[in-house]
Design a protein around this motif. Structure first.
Motif, PDB file in Angstrom:
ATOM      1  N   MET A 177       0.918  -1.144   0.096  1.00 30.60           N
ATOM      2  CA  MET A 177      -0.029   0.027  -0.019  1.00 30.60           C
ATOM      3  C   MET A 177       1.059   1.168  -0.018  1.00 30.60           C
ATOM      4  O   MET A 177       1.687   1.471   0.828  1.00 30.60           O
ATOM      5  CB  MET A 177      -0.953   0.149   1.199  1.00 30.60           C
ATOM      6  N   ASP A 178       0.626   1.957  -0.844  1.00 33.13           N
ATOM      7  CA  ASP A 178       1.637   3.193  -0.990  1.00 33.13           C
ATOM      8  C   ASP A 178       0.646   4.422  -0.616  1.00 33.13           C
ATOM      9  O   ASP A 178      -0.544   4.393  -0.728  1.00 33.13           O
ATOM     10  CB  ASP A 178       1.876   3.544  -2.575  1.00 33.13           C
ATOM     11  N   LEU A 179       1.642   5.641  -0.232  1.00 33.99           N
ATOM     12  CA  LEU A 179       0.768   6.708   0.014  1.00 33.99           C
ATOM     13  C   LEU A 179       0.069   7.509  -1.142  1.00 33.99           C
ATOM     14  O   LEU A 179      -0.980   7.913  -1.034  1.00 33.99           O
ATOM     15  CB  LEU A 179       1.798   7.812   0.854  1.00 33.99           C
ATOM     16  N   TYR A 180       0.861   7.290  -2.367  1.00 29.71           N
ATOM     17  CA  TYR A 180      -0.096   7.950  -3.486  1.00 29.71           C
ATOM     18  C   TYR A 180      -1.364   7.274  -3.960  1.00 29.71           C
ATOM     19  O   TYR A 180      -2.347   7.888  -4.220  1.00 29.71           O
ATOM     20  CB  TYR A 180       1.038   7.994  -4.706  1.00 29.71           C
ATOM     21  N   VAL A 181      -1.377   5.959  -3.609  1.00 29.54           N
ATOM     22  CA  VAL A 181      -2.660   5.127  -4.117  1.00 29.54           C
ATOM     23  C   VAL A 181      -3.692   5.635  -2.792  1.00 29.54           C
ATOM     24  O   VAL A 181      -4.870   5.798  -3.076  1.00 29.54           O
ATOM     25  CB  VAL A 181      -2.627   3.711  -3.779  1.00 29.54           C
ATOM     26  N   MET A 182      -3.388   5.856  -1.506  1.00 29.97           N
ATOM     27  CA  MET A 182      -4.297   6.569  -0.571  1.00 29.97           C
ATOM     28  C   MET A 182      -4.781   7.860  -1.186  1.00 29.97           C
ATOM     29  O   MET A 182      -5.981   8.177  -1.057  1.00 29.97           O
ATOM     30  CB  MET A 182      -3.457   6.670   0.682  1.00 29.97           C
ATOM     31  N   ARG A 183      -3.919   8.569  -1.811  1.00 30.17           N
ATOM     32  CA  ARG A 183      -4.024   9.949  -2.213  1.00 30.17           C
ATOM     33  C   ARG A 183      -5.394   9.658  -3.355  1.00 30.17           C
ATOM     34  O   ARG A 183      -6.203  10.480  -3.345  1.00 30.17           O
ATOM     35  CB  ARG A 183      -2.911  10.894  -2.664  1.00 30.17           C
ATOM     36  N   TYR A 184      -5.141   8.784  -4.289  1.00 30.68           N
ATOM     37  CA  TYR A 184      -6.166   8.635  -5.346  1.00 30.68           C
ATOM     38  C   TYR A 184      -7.357   8.194  -4.780  1.00 30.68           C
ATOM     39  O   TYR A 184      -8.389   8.726  -5.147  1.00 30.68           O
ATOM     40  CB  TYR A 184      -5.582   7.355  -6.196  1.00 30.68           C
ATOM     41  N   VAL A 185      -7.581   7.294  -3.666  1.00 29.37           N
ATOM     42  CA  VAL A 185      -8.691   6.661  -3.132  1.00 29.37           C
ATOM     43  C   VAL A 185      -9.453   7.976  -2.522  1.00 29.37           C
ATOM     44  O   VAL A 185     -10.621   8.475  -2.683  1.00 29.37           O
ATOM     45  CB  VAL A 185      -8.441   5.744  -1.970  1.00 29.37           C
ATOM     46  N   LEU A 186      -8.577   9.250  -1.768  1.00 29.66           N
ATOM     47  CA  LEU A 186      -9.198  10.144  -1.104  1.00 29.66           C
ATOM     48  C   LEU A 186      -9.871  10.952  -2.291  1.00 29.66           C
ATOM     49  O   LEU A 186     -10.808  11.507  -2.085  1.00 29.66           O
ATOM     50  CB  LEU A 186      -8.120  10.790  -0.242  1.00 29.66           C
ATOM     51  N   ALA A 187      -9.114  11.213  -3.322  1.00 30.60           N
ATOM     52  CA  ALA A 187      -9.461  11.995  -4.387  1.00 30.60           C
ATOM     53  C   ALA A 187     -10.799  11.723  -4.984  1.00 30.60           C
ATOM     54  O   ALA A 187     -11.734  12.277  -5.053  1.00 30.60           O
ATOM     55  CB  ALA A 187      -8.495  12.261  -5.446  1.00 30.60           C
ATOM     56  N   VAL A 188     -10.920  10.239  -5.053  1.00 31.98           N
ATOM     57  CA  VAL A 188     -12.106   9.724  -5.595  1.00 31.98           C
ATOM     58  C   VAL A 188     -13.294   9.926  -4.497  1.00 31.98           C
ATOM     59  O   VAL A 188     -14.550  10.200  -5.094  1.00 31.98           O
ATOM     60  CB  VAL A 188     -11.960   8.083  -6.203  1.00 31.98           C
ATOM     61  N   ALA A 189     -12.771   9.611  -3.613  1.00 32.42           N
ATOM     62  CA  ALA A 189     -13.919   9.858  -2.309  1.00 32.42           C
ATOM     63  C   ALA A 189     -14.690  11.130  -2.371  1.00 32.42           C
ATOM     64  O   ALA A 189     -15.668  11.372  -2.223  1.00 32.42           O
ATOM     65  CB  ALA A 189     -13.477   9.556  -0.947  1.00 32.42           C
ATOM     66  N   ASP A 190     -13.541  12.464  -2.452  1.00 28.76           N
ATOM     67  CA  ASP A 190     -13.896  13.511  -2.237  1.00 28.76           C
ATOM     68  C   ASP A 190     -14.605  14.063  -3.582  1.00 28.76           C
ATOM     69  O   ASP A 190     -15.670  15.026  -3.481  1.00 28.76           O
ATOM     70  CB  ASP A 190     -12.924  14.276  -2.018  1.00 28.76           C
ATOM     71  N   LEU A 191     -14.362  13.833  -4.649  1.00 27.51           N
ATOM     72  CA  LEU A 191     -14.927  14.057  -5.806  1.00 27.51           C
ATOM     73  C   LEU A 191     -16.156  13.182  -6.405  1.00 27.51           C
ATOM     74  O   LEU A 191     -16.716  13.432  -7.393  1.00 27.51           O
ATOM     75  CB  LEU A 191     -13.751  14.076  -7.090  1.00 27.51           C
TER      76      LEU A 191
END
Length: 87
Positions: A1-15
């Motif tokens: 699990m990478d931090l950048y993938v966490m950021r992707y998930v958060l972006a999808v969740a937010d948008l």
């Protein structure tokens, strides 16, 4: 699990949308979708309900987002602290 993938998930969740999340993360939509799907497979859970109108968090997805936000905030704090020592 990478931090950048966490950021992707958060972006999808937010948008609420994979295409908009990819644009905000400056990556292609197929790449972002593949990374999220890879993470879901790795974790053994579905993070999003996907439909033609976008993406909605599952219960597991909501928990992931809560914890991912904490982890990313701590990672940012650590980077800032280390920058102090480096400077």
């Amino acid at each position: 699990m990478d931090l950048y993938v966490m950021r992707y998930v958060l972006a999808v969740a937010d948008l609420g949308n994979f295409s908009l999340a990819a644009q905000s993360c400056h990556v292609g939509q197929p790449a972002l979708s593949q990374q999220v799907a890879k993470l879901e497979k790795e974790l053994g859970v579905t993070l999003f309900y996907r439909n033609a109108r976008g993406a909605v968090l599952t219960e597991a997805g909501r928990e992931f987002v809560l914890r991912a936000r904490e982890i990313l905030q701590k990672a940012q704090s650590l980077e800032e602290e280390m920058a102090f020592y480096a400077g």
